[in-house]
Design a protein around this motif. Sequence first.
Motif, PDB file in Angstrom:
ATOM      1  N   GLY A 191     -46.317  21.834  16.308  1.00  0.00           N
ATOM      2  CA  GLY A 191     -45.054  20.944  16.138  1.00  0.00           C
ATOM      3  C   GLY A 191     -44.822  20.143  17.135  1.00  0.00           C
ATOM      4  N   ARG A 192     -44.311  18.925  17.044  1.00  0.00           N
ATOM      5  CA  ARG A 192     -44.031  17.849  17.869  1.00  0.00           C
ATOM      6  C   ARG A 192     -43.024  18.628  19.041  1.00  0.00           C
ATOM      7  NH1 ARG A 192     -43.679  12.093  17.115  1.00  0.00           N
ATOM      8  NH2 ARG A 192     -44.063  12.804  14.935  1.00  0.00           N
ATOM      9  N   VAL A 193     -41.922  19.188  18.559  1.00  0.00           N
ATOM     10  CA  VAL A 193     -40.711  19.582  19.443  1.00  0.00           C
ATOM     11  C   VAL A 193     -41.705  20.733  20.505  1.00  0.00           C
ATOM     12  CG1 VAL A 193     -38.887  20.775  19.882  1.00  0.00           C
ATOM     13  CG2 VAL A 193     -38.926  19.242  18.008  1.00  0.00           C
ATOM     14  N   PHE A 194     -42.469  21.582  20.062  1.00  0.00           N
ATOM     15  CA  PHE A 194     -43.223  22.490  20.887  1.00  0.00           C
ATOM     16  C   PHE A 194     -43.985  21.769  21.749  1.00  0.00           C
ATOM     17  CE2 PHE A 194     -46.569  25.181  22.120  1.00  0.00           C
ATOM     18  CZ  PHE A 194     -45.935  26.335  22.214  1.00  0.00           C
ATOM     19  N   ASP A 195     -44.720  20.893  21.493  1.00  0.00           N
ATOM     20  CA  ASP A 195     -45.935  20.252  22.182  1.00  0.00           C
ATOM     21  C   ASP A 195     -45.073  19.302  23.334  1.00  0.00           C
ATOM     22  OD1 ASP A 195     -47.939  21.165  20.913  1.00  0.00           O
ATOM     23  OD2 ASP A 195     -48.265  19.150  19.681  1.00  0.00           O
ATOM     24  N   VAL A 196     -43.923  18.687  23.037  1.00  0.00           N
ATOM     25  CA  VAL A 196     -43.472  17.933  24.233  1.00  0.00           C
ATOM     26  C   VAL A 196     -42.709  18.913  25.036  1.00  0.00           C
ATOM     27  CG1 VAL A 196     -41.518  16.538  24.382  1.00  0.00           C
ATOM     28  CG2 VAL A 196     -42.805  16.062  22.586  1.00  0.00           C
ATOM     29  N   ALA A 197     -41.852  19.903  24.496  1.00  0.00           N
ATOM     30  CA  ALA A 197     -41.097  20.807  25.391  1.00  0.00           C
ATOM     31  C   ALA A 197     -42.153  21.615  26.262  1.00  0.00           C
ATOM     32  CB  ALA A 197     -40.270  21.968  24.629  1.00  0.00           C
ATOM     33  N   PHE A 198     -43.354  22.303  25.503  1.00  0.00           N
ATOM     34  CA  PHE A 198     -44.357  22.841  26.430  1.00  0.00           C
ATOM     35  C   PHE A 198     -45.023  22.156  27.281  1.00  0.00           C
ATOM     36  CE2 PHE A 198     -48.282  24.813  27.246  1.00  0.00           C
ATOM     37  CZ  PHE A 198     -48.147  25.835  27.792  1.00  0.00           C
ATOM     38  N   GLY A 199     -45.418  20.780  27.155  1.00  0.00           N
ATOM     39  CA  GLY A 199     -45.691  19.821  28.234  1.00  0.00           C
ATOM     40  C   GLY A 199     -44.675  19.638  29.340  1.00  0.00           C
ATOM     41  N   THR A 200     -43.688  19.292  28.989  1.00  0.00           N
ATOM     42  CA  THR A 200     -42.726  19.035  30.031  1.00  0.00           C
ATOM     43  C   THR A 200     -42.283  20.104  30.853  1.00  0.00           C
ATOM     44  OG1 THR A 200     -41.568  17.492  28.317  1.00  0.00           O
ATOM     45  CG2 THR A 200     -40.256  18.027  30.321  1.00  0.00           C
ATOM     46  N   ILE A 201     -42.204  21.365  30.322  1.00  0.00           N
ATOM     47  CA  ILE A 201     -42.008  22.591  31.294  1.00  0.00           C
ATOM     48  C   ILE A 201     -43.349  22.803  32.094  1.00  0.00           C
ATOM     49  CG2 ILE A 201     -41.815  25.076  31.121  1.00  0.00           C
ATOM     50  CD1 ILE A 201     -39.980  24.704  28.621  1.00  0.00           C
TER      51      ILE A 201
ATOM     52  N   VAL B  78     -46.314  10.758  25.343  1.00  0.00           N
ATOM     53  CA  VAL B  78     -47.069  10.115  24.236  1.00  0.00           C
ATOM     54  C   VAL B  78     -46.935  10.783  22.937  1.00  0.00           C
ATOM     55  CG1 VAL B  78     -49.512   9.450  23.560  1.00  0.00           C
ATOM     56  CG2 VAL B  78     -48.718   8.923  25.757  1.00  0.00           C
ATOM     57  N   ARG B  79     -46.946  12.301  23.168  1.00  0.00           N
ATOM     58  CA  ARG B  79     -46.730  13.010  21.733  1.00  0.00           C
ATOM     59  C   ARG B  79     -45.394  12.882  21.062  1.00  0.00           C
ATOM     60  NH1 ARG B  79     -47.050  14.740  17.419  1.00  0.00           N
ATOM     61  NH2 ARG B  79     -47.099  17.125  16.964  1.00  0.00           N
ATOM     62  N   LEU B  80     -44.573  12.639  22.140  1.00  0.00           N
ATOM     63  CA  LEU B  80     -43.322  12.304  21.457  1.00  0.00           C
ATOM     64  C   LEU B  80     -43.299  11.085  20.434  1.00  0.00           C
ATOM     65  CD1 LEU B  80     -40.338  13.321  21.569  1.00  0.00           C
ATOM     66  CD2 LEU B  80     -39.839  11.792  23.240  1.00  0.00           C
ATOM     67  N   ARG B  81     -43.963  10.267  20.901  1.00  0.00           N
ATOM     68  CA  ARG B  81     -44.376   8.822  20.168  1.00  0.00           C
ATOM     69  C   ARG B  81     -45.265   8.756  19.014  1.00  0.00           C
ATOM     70  NH1 ARG B  81     -40.137   5.704  19.821  1.00  0.00           N
ATOM     71  NH2 ARG B  81     -41.720   4.067  19.719  1.00  0.00           N
ATOM     72  N   ARG B  82     -46.238   9.692  18.992  1.00  0.00           N
ATOM     73  CA  ARG B  82     -47.309   9.624  18.245  1.00  0.00           C
ATOM     74  C   ARG B  82     -46.934  10.308  16.853  1.00  0.00           C
ATOM     75  NH1 ARG B  82     -51.096   6.591  17.969  1.00  0.00           N
ATOM     76  NH2 ARG B  82     -52.455   8.103  17.206  1.00  0.00           N
ATOM     77  N   PRO B  83     -47.400   9.828  15.725  1.00  0.00           N
ATOM     78  CA  PRO B  83     -47.043  10.513  14.258  1.00  0.00           C
ATOM     79  C   PRO B  83     -47.843  11.789  14.098  1.00  0.00           C
ATOM     80  CG  PRO B  83     -48.750   8.709  14.096  1.00  0.00           C
ATOM     81  CD  PRO B  83     -48.339   8.398  15.566  1.00  0.00           C
ATOM     82  N   GLU B  84     -47.375  12.654  13.244  1.00  0.00           N
ATOM     83  CA  GLU B  84     -47.862  13.774  12.992  1.00  0.00           C
ATOM     84  C   GLU B  84     -49.274  13.591  12.379  1.00  0.00           C
ATOM     85  OE1 GLU B  84     -46.611  17.033  13.394  1.00  0.00           O
ATOM     86  OE2 GLU B  84     -44.815  16.086  14.223  1.00  0.00           O
ATOM     87  N   GLY B  85     -50.240  14.613  12.827  1.00  0.00           N
ATOM     88  CA  GLY B  85     -51.518  14.609  12.525  1.00  0.00           C
ATOM     89  C   GLY B  85     -52.434  13.682  13.378  1.00  0.00           C
ATOM     90  N   SER B  86     -52.112  13.198  14.433  1.00  0.00           N
ATOM     91  CA  SER B  86     -52.986  12.560  15.318  1.00  0.00           C
ATOM     92  C   SER B  86     -53.947  13.684  16.032  1.00  0.00           C
ATOM     93  CB  SER B  86     -51.984  11.597  16.336  1.00  0.00           C
ATOM     94  OG  SER B  86     -51.300  12.517  17.035  1.00  0.00           O
ATOM     95  N   TRP B  87     -54.822  13.278  16.684  1.00  0.00           N
ATOM     96  CA  TRP B  87     -55.813  14.073  17.541  1.00  0.00           C
ATOM     97  C   TRP B  87     -55.009  14.845  18.633  1.00  0.00           C
ATOM     98  CZ3 TRP B  87     -56.317  13.963  22.736  1.00  0.00           C
ATOM     99  CH2 TRP B  87     -55.840  12.694  23.416  1.00  0.00           C
ATOM    100  N   LEU B  88     -53.692  14.385  19.128  1.00  0.00           N
ATOM    101  CA  LEU B  88     -53.130  14.863  19.964  1.00  0.00           C
ATOM    102  C   LEU B  88     -52.069  16.124  19.617  1.00  0.00           C
ATOM    103  CD1 LEU B  88     -52.489  14.701  23.166  1.00  0.00           C
ATOM    104  CD2 LEU B  88     -50.799  12.884  22.567  1.00  0.00           C
TER     105      LEU B  88
END
Length: 99
Positions: free
Chosen positions: A71-81, A57-67
């Motif tokens: 940074g988007r790349v860090f959030d997606v990478a950390f969540g996936t790992i 979901v973070r991959l698809r959400r725009p910047e500045g959302s509650w999620l």
Amino acid sequence: MAQQEHLRQVGHKEPYSTVGVVLVALGLAVVPVLTLLGQRLLAVLWLAVGILVLALVRLRRPEGSWLAARGRVFDVAFGTILAGALLALAQYVNLPRLL
């Protein structure tokens, strides 16, 4: 006048944000319930899939959302790992207690 228009636009987006937060909270509340019911493996799998879904979901959400936490790349990478690590370690959830 412009401020009222801005508040009206923000008001339309807020229910979706509230629904998202409530869904995440309910999903996280399932983990201890499953654990207390003796379904430890299912609880870990539920948590791992939930984290993976949030990463997607973070991959698809725009910047500045509650999620967005970082940074988007860090959030997606950390969540996936993190989800992958939980899935890899899930087989050890039913080991006997040492103490």
